[in-house]
Design a protein around this motif. Structure first.
Motif, PDB file in Angstrom:
ATOM      1  N   THR A 208      35.342  50.231  38.919  1.00 35.13           N
ATOM      2  CA  THR A 208      34.754  49.182  39.749  1.00 35.13           C
ATOM      3  C   THR A 208      33.299  48.918  39.367  1.00 35.13           C
ATOM      4  O   THR A 208      32.626  49.771  38.794  1.00 35.13           O
ATOM      5  CB  THR A 208      34.827  49.579  41.236  1.00 35.13           C
ATOM      6  OG1 THR A 208      34.274  50.886  41.391  1.00 35.13           O
ATOM      7  CG2 THR A 208      36.259  49.591  41.721  1.00 35.13           C
ATOM      8  N   VAL A 210      29.558  46.745  40.842  1.00 32.70           N
ATOM      9  CA  VAL A 210      28.862  46.034  41.911  1.00 32.70           C
ATOM     10  C   VAL A 210      27.581  45.432  41.353  1.00 32.70           C
ATOM     11  O   VAL A 210      26.974  45.988  40.435  1.00 32.70           O
ATOM     12  CB  VAL A 210      28.536  46.972  43.098  1.00 32.70           C
ATOM     13  CG1 VAL A 210      29.797  47.591  43.669  1.00 32.70           C
ATOM     14  CG2 VAL A 210      27.549  48.054  42.701  1.00 32.70           C
ATOM     15  N   TRP A 221      30.725  42.072  40.410  1.00 33.49           N
ATOM     16  CA  TRP A 221      31.885  42.521  41.171  1.00 33.49           C
ATOM     17  C   TRP A 221      33.067  42.685  40.224  1.00 33.49           C
ATOM     18  O   TRP A 221      33.531  41.720  39.624  1.00 33.49           O
ATOM     19  CB  TRP A 221      32.231  41.522  42.270  1.00 33.49           C
ATOM     20  CG  TRP A 221      31.210  41.417  43.369  1.00 33.49           C
ATOM     21  CD1 TRP A 221      30.468  40.320  43.693  1.00 33.49           C
ATOM     22  CD2 TRP A 221      30.830  42.457  44.274  1.00 33.49           C
ATOM     23  NE1 TRP A 221      29.642  40.605  44.757  1.00 33.49           N
ATOM     24  CE2 TRP A 221      29.836  41.918  45.142  1.00 33.49           C
ATOM     25  CE3 TRP A 221      31.214  43.778  44.453  1.00 33.49           C
ATOM     26  CZ2 TRP A 221      29.242  42.655  46.152  1.00 33.49           C
ATOM     27  CZ3 TRP A 221      30.612  44.519  45.461  1.00 33.49           C
ATOM     28  CH2 TRP A 221      29.653  43.966  46.302  1.00 33.49           C
ATOM     29  N   TRP A 224      36.395  45.222  42.738  1.00 29.06           N
ATOM     30  CA  TRP A 224      36.097  44.821  44.110  1.00 29.06           C
ATOM     31  C   TRP A 224      36.110  43.292  44.119  1.00 29.06           C
ATOM     32  O   TRP A 224      35.312  42.650  43.430  1.00 29.06           O
ATOM     33  CB  TRP A 224      34.719  45.295  44.550  1.00 29.06           C
ATOM     34  CG  TRP A 224      34.430  46.768  44.496  1.00 29.06           C
ATOM     35  CD1 TRP A 224      33.477  47.373  43.747  1.00 29.06           C
ATOM     36  CD2 TRP A 224      35.049  47.808  45.261  1.00 29.06           C
ATOM     37  NE1 TRP A 224      33.453  48.737  43.973  1.00 29.06           N
ATOM     38  CE2 TRP A 224      34.423  49.029  44.911  1.00 29.06           C
ATOM     39  CE3 TRP A 224      36.076  47.837  46.209  1.00 29.06           C
ATOM     40  CZ2 TRP A 224      34.782  50.249  45.462  1.00 29.06           C
ATOM     41  CZ3 TRP A 224      36.426  49.053  46.754  1.00 29.06           C
ATOM     42  CH2 TRP A 224      35.785  50.238  46.386  1.00 29.06           C
ATOM     43  N   ASP A 264      29.215  51.477  43.547  1.00 26.12           N
ATOM     44  CA  ASP A 264      29.115  51.662  42.110  1.00 26.12           C
ATOM     45  C   ASP A 264      29.563  53.091  41.796  1.00 26.12           C
ATOM     46  O   ASP A 264      28.894  54.045  42.176  1.00 26.12           O
ATOM     47  CB  ASP A 264      27.664  51.452  41.672  1.00 26.12           C
ATOM     48  CG  ASP A 264      27.458  51.592  40.172  1.00 26.12           C
ATOM     49  OD1 ASP A 264      28.353  52.115  39.478  1.00 26.12           O
ATOM     50  OD2 ASP A 264      26.383  51.187  39.684  1.00 26.12           O
ATOM     51  N   ASP A 559      26.151  50.206  49.727  1.00 30.36           N
ATOM     52  CA  ASP A 559      26.110  48.763  49.937  1.00 30.36           C
ATOM     53  C   ASP A 559      25.116  48.420  51.039  1.00 30.36           C
ATOM     54  O   ASP A 559      25.214  48.931  52.165  1.00 30.36           O
ATOM     55  CB  ASP A 559      27.517  48.278  50.324  1.00 30.36           C
ATOM     56  CG  ASP A 559      27.592  46.786  50.536  1.00 30.36           C
ATOM     57  OD1 ASP A 559      26.623  46.074  50.207  1.00 30.36           O
ATOM     58  OD2 ASP A 559      28.640  46.319  51.046  1.00 30.36           O
TER      59      ASP A 559
END
Length: 800
Positions: A208, A210, A221, A224, A264, A559
């Motif tokens: 993933t 971020v 992104w 996600w 992350d 986040d």
């Protein structure tokens, strides 16, 4: 599979002290000669799951852990007080289990948040005796008068600094979720299983990405995404928008939500939190998902920097990890990774370089390497040759093989352990995941695989899915979902497989949120009963253990949208107060506030002070946003082919703690897309064997259809680093590159002010704001953090 764990961390000091067992505070000696707390023997709950697999209690490891605890670096009292649990943990200082305040009061012991009760009491008692502070009945010693008073006051001040009375951010969360929900039927049922073999966890995903943070691993992104029911994109449920009424929950492609929000996976604090959480759940080892590189020869495994970071942290914690090679899904149409020579080269390079690392889990002294072969990407004759060639180049490996029960595969001598049929089969046969489940047919397949494994002298593992749901990311109605059954599907699956007497279990998935079978703590998942740690507790209870939450990750790695909920306070850089965007009505701006977020202190409305560009903006007036190549667009802002718009923003060169938002109103034909690059942190990065540039993902933000048929895309520019030079913002075309019109570009920055109002349920649209032109409204908290800024413009809906 893993009867003993050898060599994985031999000789590596463990910097973190193991959690003390509950009840140690009760071991207090009475009388005036009290030497303070005597630590009792370690509880089985406090040991990692590895102890049982190794044959139980090992006093040598206990002494090593104690020595590591004595030798770990200590923070100054000032730093302990000001930096809280994240920095303490990073420096090797263990944070406690939640304190039973009532019991402490009965024992007349101090309650100091942020320090382990046993260590704290021991330290305070030692301070008492060293500085002449005595309990009733103790001889006060020779000191008298003013000197003694001064020393007493200094001692109390020092103790207060060392043991702050106020909880650090996140402590309340740990206290709130210290125990399971009373009467949790799934946890209670799991506690009766008495699983005695090692338990592992698979699908620890690190793919993933971020866009937030100072050093994002993949700064966009990735995996996600916004909520996409059955794979269909919906501009109303993108990831940069919150669910209605929530101040923290993004729309996400998952039946559930990660505890720290979308994160992350490359941040050290996230990795450490994941490993400590898994260890506290009694998981023997985590299988880290690596995958061969894409779009090239597939001879490398990625992402290597993140893998090395995970190995180092695993070694530091004394909790090694194993490898799960995702080769089965790297098909020839996207990579050459499955070619025999590339597979040998890739695996041999990895094992030769990292195989002796103390962070790589080992069984019988060999690094453990696991992959799947359900689709037959490699045939048994090639498979045996693959093992032989890798071991010739890199040395012996503990191979773990998953695939159909095949005589040709199971007999291969290099394979040490096998896994085969499991409860995910329910997804592929009627009723396709919905109950009742055809257990009798699955039992027959599992029994056949077990007998074949025993015949060839292999360790046999049983893989168990906790539940499954990919309907928020892809799939089709009526498929792709195995209900959690309030946690009982997982418990019942383990109970049913115990009759086959597996040598080990692999529970899946650790953190695949796209398929929603995650064990990792989260919110609102199928089976959620108010306890985000429920599945960790179920895993621990199966083994007769009690789960305790690990310290939360550092705030900066979480986040920003969820920090207030998680840590219970507000700090610079967090998301501020949130209200829903509702179009103005009769000169009034309604403000439907999310009730679970920070308290709003002020509302700001900005129009003239926005940084704005339009094609007719030809005269230089010292604008904040300027176009460098005025020859590129036509008079109405049209570009096509290779033409691009290169902007610079001298009015926005300052740094902001929260992101700026960029709005682009455009008319783009089908088959053509806008590519918008911007100057930022980590501007160029590597992903899937390709170089990428930092860009705005217009599909991740807000899309406003305008009255004239154009579209306004409104998205945050996370990590921007505008410097006032050409290239701060670059708009290009991709795809068919047909004629496209850029009507206007606006940038909102958190420091912008123009009109301010006290927060309320609705405010009059400020005098001087022209509703026919775009304006932005944002609420701020006392720390100066803005919430999500809302763009207001004459949309198609508002013109009807």
């Amino acid at each position: 599979m893993h009867p003993r764990h050898e060599g994985g961390c031999a000789g590596v000091p463990v910097p973190l002290a193991r959690p003390r067992a509950a009840g140690q505070l009760d071991r207090v000696l009475a009388g005036p000669d009290e030497k303070r707390l005597r630590p009792g023997p370690r509880s089985a709950e406090a040991r990692p799951g590895r102890d049982r697999a190794r044959g139980g209690h090992d006093p040598r490891r206990d002494r090593g852990a104690a020595r590591g605890a004595r030798e770990r670096p200590q923070l100054s009292r000032r730093r302990q007080h000001h930096h809280g649990p994240e920095l303490c943990r990073d420096r090797g200082v263990h944070l406690p289990e939640p304190v039973d305040r009532d019991r402490l009061q009965r024992k007349n012991l101090p309650d100091r948040a942020g320090n382990h009760p046993a260590a704290e009491t021991h330290s305070v008692t030692r301070v008492h005796h060293r500085h002449g502070i005595h309990r009733p009945g103790e001889h006060p010693g020779p000191e008298r008068g003013e000197t003694a008073v001064k020393r007493t006051l200094l001692t109390l001040a020092a103790a207060a600094a060392a043991f702050p009375l106020f909880a650090a951010p996140g402590d309340e969360h740990l206290r709130q979720y210290a125990e399971s929900v009373p009467g949790d039927a799934a946890v209670e049922a799991a506690s009766k299983l008495n699983v005695k073999v090692p338990v592992f966890a698979r699908e620890w995903h690190i793919w993933t990405g971020v866009p937030y943070g100072d050093r994002p691993t993949v700064p966009r992104w990735t995996h996600w995404n916004g909520e996409k029911k059955f794979g269909r994109y919906d501009p109303a449920t993108t990831i940069e928008q919150l669910r209605p009424g929530s101040s923290w929950r993004r729309n996400l492609n998952c039946a559930g939500y990660p505890l720290p929000g979308p994160y992350d996976p490359g941040r050290p604090g996230i990795i450490r939190w994941q490993l400590e959480t898994a260890r506290n759940a009694g998981i023997e080892c985590m299988y880290l998902h690596l995958w061969p590189s894409l779009w090239d020869d597939g001879a490398d495994l990625t992402p290597q920097p993140l893998f090395e970071r995970a190995l180092d942290i695993a070694a530091e914690l004394g909790y090694p990890i194993a490898i799960h090679d995702e080769i089965a899904f790297r098909r020839p149409n996207i990579t050459k990774a499955q070619l025999f020579e590339n597979s040998v080269r890739r695996t041999a390079l990895l094992v030769r370089r990292y195989g002796k690392h103390p962070g790589w889990y080992k069984t019988d002294g060999l690094p453990v390497y696991y992959f799947q072969n359900w689709n037959g990407w490699i045939k048994p004759p090639e498979l045996e040759r693959y093992f032989a060639e890798v071991e010739k180049q890199a040395g012996p490996v503990y191979w773990v093989y998953e695939g159909p029960d095949s005589e040709a595969a199971f007999r291969i001598p290099q394979i040490r352990a096998v896994l085969s049929h499991n409860n995910s089969w329910f997804l592929h046969t009627p009723p396709h995941g919905a109950g009742p489940h055809p257990w009798e047919k699955l039992d027959a397949s599992m029994e056949r695989a077990v007998k074949l494994a025993r015949k060839h002298g292999k360790k046999f593992g049983m893989m168990v899915y906790t539940r499954f749901n990919n309907n928020f990311d892809r799939g089709n109605p009526g498929r792709g979902r195995i209900p959690a059954e309030n946690g009982m599907f997982f418990v019942d699956s383990v109970r049913r497989t115990m009759k086959f007497k597996p040598d080990f279990y692999i529970f899946t998935q650790w953190n695949d949120f796209e398929e929603s079978a995650f064990i990792e703590p989260g919110w609102d998942f199928d089976g959620f009963n108010g306890d985000p740690y429920r599945y960790c507790r179920i895993v621990a209870a199966m083994q007769g253990k009690t789960f305790r939450p690990a310290p939360l990750p550092p705030r900066a790695e979480v986040d920003p949208y969820i920090r207030h909920k998680l840590y219970g306070d507000t700090a610079p850089g967090d998301l501020g107060p949130v209200f829903a965007r509702v179009r103005p009505q009769n000169g009034t701006l309604p403000l439907p506030w999310a009730e679970d977020g920070p308290v709003p202190a002020v509302l700001r409305v900005v129009q003239d002070n926005l940084a704005r560009w339009t094609p007719g903006d030809a005269e230089y007036r010292g604008q904040k946003l300027r176009l460098a190549n005025w020859s590129a667009p036509d008079a109405d802002g049209t570009i096509e082919g290779g033409r691009e718009l290169r902007f610079y923003a001298p009015g926005l060169a300052n740094r902001t703690a929260t992101p700026r938002w960029i709005g682009i109103r455009h008319s783009v034909p089908a088959g053509t897309k806008l590519t918008v690059n911007y100057r930022s942190v980590h501007e160029n990065y590597r992903i899937d064997s390709r170089w990428e540039r930092r860009s705005l993902n217009l599909d991740s933000g807000v899309t406003l259809p305008m009255a004239d048929g154009s579209v306004f895309s409104w998205v945050p520019a996370w990590g921007d680093r505008f410097c006032g030079e050409e290239g701060d913002l670059l708009i290009r075309l991709s795809g068919k590159k047909g004629k496209s019109r850029i009507h206007e570009v606006i940038i909102w920055s958190p420091e912008m002010e123009e009109h301010s109002a006290a927060p309320s349920g609705a405010i009059p649209v400020p005098a001087g704001i022209d509703p026919a032109r775009p304006f932005v409204a944002a609420a701020y908290d006392e720390a100066g953090n803005p919430g999500i800024p809302h763009l207001f413009a004459p949309t198609q809906e508002e013109s009807e």
